[in-house]
Design a protein around this motif. Structure first.
Motif, PDB file in Angstrom:
ATOM      1  N   ARG A 111       0.836  -1.201   0.000  1.00 41.94           N
ATOM      2  CA  ARG A 111       0.000   0.000   0.000  1.00 41.94           C
ATOM      3  C   ARG A 111       0.870   1.250   0.000  1.00 41.94           C
ATOM      4  O   ARG A 111       2.039   1.195   0.406  1.00 41.94           O
ATOM      5  CB  ARG A 111      -0.910   0.018   1.238  1.00 41.94           C
ATOM      6  N   PRO A 112       0.312   2.389  -0.425  1.00 44.37           N
ATOM      7  CA  PRO A 112       1.079   3.639  -0.355  1.00 44.37           C
ATOM      8  C   PRO A 112       1.487   3.953   1.079  1.00 44.37           C
ATOM      9  O   PRO A 112       0.718   3.745   2.021  1.00 44.37           O
ATOM     10  CB  PRO A 112       0.094   4.688  -0.894  1.00 44.37           C
ATOM     11  N   ASP A 113       2.712   4.439   1.228  1.00 50.00           N
ATOM     12  CA  ASP A 113       3.202   4.761   2.563  1.00 50.00           C
ATOM     13  C   ASP A 113       2.679   6.130   2.998  1.00 50.00           C
ATOM     14  O   ASP A 113       2.427   7.014   2.173  1.00 50.00           O
ATOM     15  CB  ASP A 113       4.731   4.771   2.569  1.00 50.00           C
ATOM     16  N   PHE A 114       2.489   6.287   4.286  1.00 50.67           N
ATOM     17  CA  PHE A 114       2.098   7.574   4.865  1.00 50.67           C
ATOM     18  C   PHE A 114       2.560   7.578   6.316  1.00 50.67           C
ATOM     19  O   PHE A 114       2.923   6.533   6.867  1.00 50.67           O
ATOM     20  CB  PHE A 114       0.578   7.789   4.780  1.00 50.67           C
ATOM     21  N   THR A 115       2.542   8.746   6.929  1.00 54.14           N
ATOM     22  CA  THR A 115       2.888   8.850   8.345  1.00 54.14           C
ATOM     23  C   THR A 115       1.813   9.625   9.072  1.00 54.14           C
ATOM     24  O   THR A 115       1.065  10.404   8.484  1.00 54.14           O
ATOM     25  CB  THR A 115       4.243   9.566   8.548  1.00 54.14           C
ATOM     26  N   TRP A 116       1.734   9.386  10.368  1.00 58.28           N
ATOM     27  CA  TRP A 116       0.835  10.140  11.223  1.00 58.28           C
ATOM     28  C   TRP A 116       1.486  11.477  11.587  1.00 58.28           C
ATOM     29  O   TRP A 116       2.670  11.687  11.288  1.00 58.28           O
ATOM     30  CB  TRP A 116       0.508   9.327  12.480  1.00 58.28           C
TER      31      TRP A 116
ATOM     32  N   ARG B 250       4.483   6.593  13.523  1.00 59.52           N
ATOM     33  CA  ARG B 250       4.055   5.462  12.694  1.00 59.52           C
ATOM     34  C   ARG B 250       2.944   4.623  13.350  1.00 59.52           C
ATOM     35  O   ARG B 250       2.268   3.865  12.655  1.00 59.52           O
ATOM     36  CB  ARG B 250       5.252   4.552  12.395  1.00 59.52           C
ATOM     37  N   LEU B 251       2.792   4.755  14.646  1.00 65.31           N
ATOM     38  CA  LEU B 251       1.744   4.000  15.327  1.00 65.31           C
ATOM     39  C   LEU B 251       0.807   4.962  16.042  1.00 65.31           C
ATOM     40  O   LEU B 251       1.224   5.720  16.920  1.00 65.31           O
ATOM     41  CB  LEU B 251       2.337   3.014  16.341  1.00 65.31           C
TER      42      LEU B 251
ATOM     43  N   GLN C 240       6.106  -3.575  14.186  1.00 67.67           N
ATOM     44  CA  GLN C 240       5.585  -3.634  12.819  1.00 67.67           C
ATOM     45  C   GLN C 240       5.477  -2.245  12.188  1.00 67.67           C
ATOM     46  O   GLN C 240       5.661  -2.091  10.977  1.00 67.67           O
ATOM     47  CB  GLN C 240       4.213  -4.305  12.810  1.00 67.67           C
ATOM     48  N   SER C 241       5.196  -1.246  13.006  1.00 63.58           N
ATOM     49  CA  SER C 241       4.964   0.093  12.477  1.00 63.58           C
ATOM     50  C   SER C 241       6.239   0.768  11.977  1.00 63.58           C
ATOM     51  O   SER C 241       6.174   1.834  11.356  1.00 63.58           O
ATOM     52  CB  SER C 241       4.305   0.978  13.537  1.00 63.58           C
TER      53      SER C 241
ATOM     54  N   MET D 114      -3.664   1.177  16.469  1.00 63.57           N
ATOM     55  CA  MET D 114      -4.008   0.245  17.542  1.00 63.57           C
ATOM     56  C   MET D 114      -5.098   0.863  18.395  1.00 63.57           C
ATOM     57  O   MET D 114      -4.908   1.918  19.005  1.00 63.57           O
ATOM     58  CB  MET D 114      -2.803  -0.089  18.416  1.00 63.57           C
ATOM     59  N   GLY D 115      -6.246   0.228  18.429  1.00 62.75           N
ATOM     60  CA  GLY D 115      -7.303   0.626  19.338  1.00 62.75           C
ATOM     61  C   GLY D 115      -7.325  -0.267  20.560  1.00 62.75           C
ATOM     62  O   GLY D 115      -6.883  -1.421  20.519  1.00 62.75           O
TER      63      GLY D 115
END
Length: 293
Positions: free
Chosen positions: A18-23, A28-29, A235-236, A243-244
């Motif tokens: 999938r396309p990468d993105f960041t918060w 990353r998490l 993983q992130s 993660m909820g």
């Protein structure tokens, strides 16, 4: 070739492609807490059980669930304040009549209020489309009047959907749903009224399946939260994830469980500089601005 029935809401997509993105701030998490504030009818309807229920009125289980609103949620609020943790409150609309001071206390913290039906004594999937539409509209109007703004997100009581629930939610103005647990990233879903974002809501790091269904102990549930977090943090590193943590005050607001939950949340807070501790609505805002529908 056999043609299986399908929902046609989203296509298959491998998370590794999938396309990468960041918060925000390059994190990353994203971690959020979904706190379920629920009220139940006395002597009828659905409800989680501490022990097998007898004939109605089932006083034992009703009172056990009510402990969450009278005691457990207040103890959890103190813990969230001490740990400086924001919360997404998944609220039955009847909570504004039953425990208005509890709703006001979470609202005063700046916590997000998410639509969660009218009461967890009912399933919207058992209703006709017109009845379900009326349920969504009624619950939304109560939250909007109380909070001064419409909720962005929805979690159905018991995660119960009809075949038209996403369409009705989008029509009612909702931008995201927490009903679907098929991914560790947000996923755009198709509806008759435009895209609706599915934000991951856990069914593993969730106290109802863990404690009520699997009979996990207080320590075991805390370990599930910690292990899930530690693994997702690893993983992130290669892709941004969500993660909820799903909580119910009548379960983890019990003193011996609260003690273990505090241990788990403190562990997450110890990694605050590495993660984005946030709310579900903020996840929608960040994802929708970075990933096109």
């Amino acid at each position: 070739m056999i043609q299986l029935a399908t929902h046609n809401r989203y296509a298959y997509s491998a998370i590794t492609n999938r396309p990468d993105f960041t918060w925000p701030n390059g994190k990353r998490l994203a971690v959020y807490i979904g706190l379920n504030l629920e009220h139940f009818a006395f002597g009828e309807g659905l409800g989680a059980e501490l022990a097998p229920g007898g004939p109605q009125p089932d006083v034992l289980n009703y009172a056990w669930r009510d402990y969450g609103n009278r005691v457990g949620a207040w103890r959890m609020l103190e813990m969230f304040n001490a740990l400086d943790l924001p919360v997404s409150v998944l609220a039955n609309s009847v909570m504004y009549d039953y425990a208005p001071e509890l709703m006001a206390a979470f609202s005063a913290r700046g916590d997000e209020i998410v639509g969660h039906g009218r009461t967890n004594s009912e399933r919207q999937s058992a209703l006709s489309p017109a009845e379900e539409d009326a349920l969504i509209i009624e619950a939304t109007e109560v939250l909007t009047k109380a909070e001064g703004k419409a909720p962005k997100g929805w979690l159905s009581p018991w995660i119960a959907e009809s075949r038209v629930t996403p369409d009705l939610l989008k029509k009612a103005g909702y931008t995201y749903t927490l009903n679907w647990c098929m991914d560790d990233q947000p996923v755009w879903m198709r509806t008759e009224h435009g895209p609706l974002l599915s934000i991951p809501y856990p069914q593993e790091a969730n106290d109802i399946p863990s404690i009520v269904a699997r009979k996990d102990g207080a320590g075991a549930f805390a370990d599930i939260v910690i292990d899930n977090f530690d693994e997702m943090l690893e993983q992130s590193k290669s892709q941004s994830l969500v993660m909820g943590i799903a909580l119910h005050p009548y379960l983890v607001g019990q003193p011996y469980r609260l003690r273990h939950l505090r241990r788990a949340l403190s562990h997450i807070c110890d990694h605050r500089d590495q993660i984005w501790i946030t709310q579900a609505g903020a996840i929608y805002d960040a994802f929708s601005s970075s990933i096109a529908e």
